[in-house]
Scaffold this active site. Structure first.
Site, PDB file in Angstrom:
ATOM      1  N   ARG A 187       0.831  -1.264   0.172  1.00 33.43           N
ATOM      2  CA  ARG A 187       0.061   0.192  -0.229  1.00 33.43           C
ATOM      3  C   ARG A 187       1.446   1.438  -0.332  1.00 33.43           C
ATOM      4  O   ARG A 187       1.817   1.427   0.445  1.00 33.43           O
ATOM      5  CB  ARG A 187      -0.903   0.096   1.410  1.00 33.43           C
ATOM      6  CG  ARG A 187      -2.048   1.122   1.151  1.00 33.43           C
ATOM      7  CD  ARG A 187      -2.486   0.841   2.680  1.00 33.43           C
ATOM      8  NE  ARG A 187      -3.821   2.682   2.243  1.00 33.43           N
ATOM      9  CZ  ARG A 187      -3.109   3.660   3.566  1.00 33.43           C
ATOM     10  NH1 ARG A 187      -2.020   3.817   3.823  1.00 33.43           N
ATOM     11  NH2 ARG A 187      -4.197   4.288   3.577  1.00 33.43           N
ATOM     12  N   LYS A 230     -15.757   8.215 -14.557  1.00 32.00           N
ATOM     13  CA  LYS A 230     -16.900   7.072 -14.040  1.00 32.00           C
ATOM     14  C   LYS A 230     -16.151   6.129 -12.321  1.00 32.00           C
ATOM     15  O   LYS A 230     -15.765   5.049 -13.086  1.00 32.00           O
ATOM     16  CB  LYS A 230     -17.267   6.478 -14.471  1.00 32.00           C
ATOM     17  CG  LYS A 230     -18.023   5.328 -14.590  1.00 32.00           C
ATOM     18  CD  LYS A 230     -19.373   4.588 -15.243  1.00 32.00           C
ATOM     19  CE  LYS A 230     -20.774   3.965 -14.991  1.00 32.00           C
ATOM     20  NZ  LYS A 230     -21.766   4.943 -14.420  1.00 32.00           N
TER      21      LYS A 230
END
Length: 286
Positions: A101, A150
């Site tokens: 991460r 989107k």
């Protein structure tokens, strides 16, 4: 029956498809998606969805991992394998798995994650809600400012849908600076004196593929269209209201914040537009 899904070049039973916990779509919401409806086993507005996918990816600095022809092949294969007559094909592309991460983007060349799956929706075209109309509430639009992309960041729309459900209605419309932006997962419209009124395209709203097709069909049918923002008060005083989306097509709205519109039934303009969209979109379905 277990669905067959597509994951990174493979067609797999859904129970065998796995994505890393380090995928940026999971830990960062770093991805985009599209949903293409299927009627009579054919894809509606496919090229529009492909073009918007390419645009969304570009706005986030991602490459399109597949060609238009490859996307079409996968869509058709999943429709066939899963026996979809009426339903949807969902696709998602993320920036991939960097192995840990980190806020920084992964190194150049990190493979993207590509996922597609189908959802069977028998009765999609003959939705009873389209004959009855739906009720909406308004809530403040607290999303980020790039709603034209989107992305998979759908927490606030989900919260809004749940708020609508909690308050005993069907959906919610977002408002900002006194005007309606859009619905939780749709573009919004009102009808006054036979004129269709809808917010113009900008970064404030999603550039709906169904919206684009519907407005084109409406213009070809010599209907009046005005692209401008409108308020909740205007919606409550309108003759009709409706929204559009890939899965709902054209959905009449009969109540806004407790105020009944018109006769309280789907009006003639929304009803005709739904018929028109289904007729015309099926002609070009692939």
């Amino acid at each position: 029956m277990t669905r067959t899904v597509y994951l990174n070049g493979e067609y797999l039973p859904e129970t065998e498809a796995h994505v890393s916990i380090f995928d940026r779509g999971f830990v960062m919401g770093d991805g985009v998606y599209e949903v293409t409806s299927v009627l009579q086993g054919k894809l509606l507005d496919f090229d529009g969805h492909c073009l918007r996918l390419n645009r969304s990816l570009g706005e986030l600095g991602m490459k399109n991992p597949l060609s238009r022809e490859a996307w079409l092949e996968i869509h058709r294969k999943l429709v066939e394998l899963n026996g979809i007559d009426e339903g949807m094909v969902y696709l998602q592309v993320t920036r991939g798995n960097p192995g840990d991460r980190d806020f920084a983007y992964p190194p150049e060349g990190t493979p993207q994650t590509v996922v597609l799956f189908t959802q069977a929706k028998p009765g999609l075209a003959d939705n009873p809600q389209a004959r009855q109309g739906i009720r909406v509430i308004s809530i403040p639009d607290l999303r980020w400012a790039r709603r034209d992309i989107k992305t998979v960041q759908l927490l606030y729309p989900s919260m809004a849908k749940m708020e609508a459900k909690h308050r005993g209605v069907d959906d919610a419309w977002f408002t900002e600076d006194g005007f309606v932006t859009e619905g939780t997962s749709n573009n919004t419209y009102i009808v006054k004196g036979g004129k269709i009124i809808t917010r113009p395209l900008s970064q404030d709203i999603l550039h709906g593929i169904t919206r684009a097709s519907l407005l084109r069909y409406a213009a070809e049918a010599q209907m009046q269209i005005e692209e401008r923002p409108f308020t909740i008060a205007e919606a409550q005083a309108a003759d009709e209201a409706f929204f559009t989306s890939a899965s709902a097509f054209v959905m009449p709205v009969i109540e806004v914040d407790g105020v009944t519109l018109g006769s309280g039934r789907p009006g003639p303009v929304a009803t005709r537009l739904r018929e028109l969209y289904l007729e015309e979109s099926l002609k070009s379905a692939i």
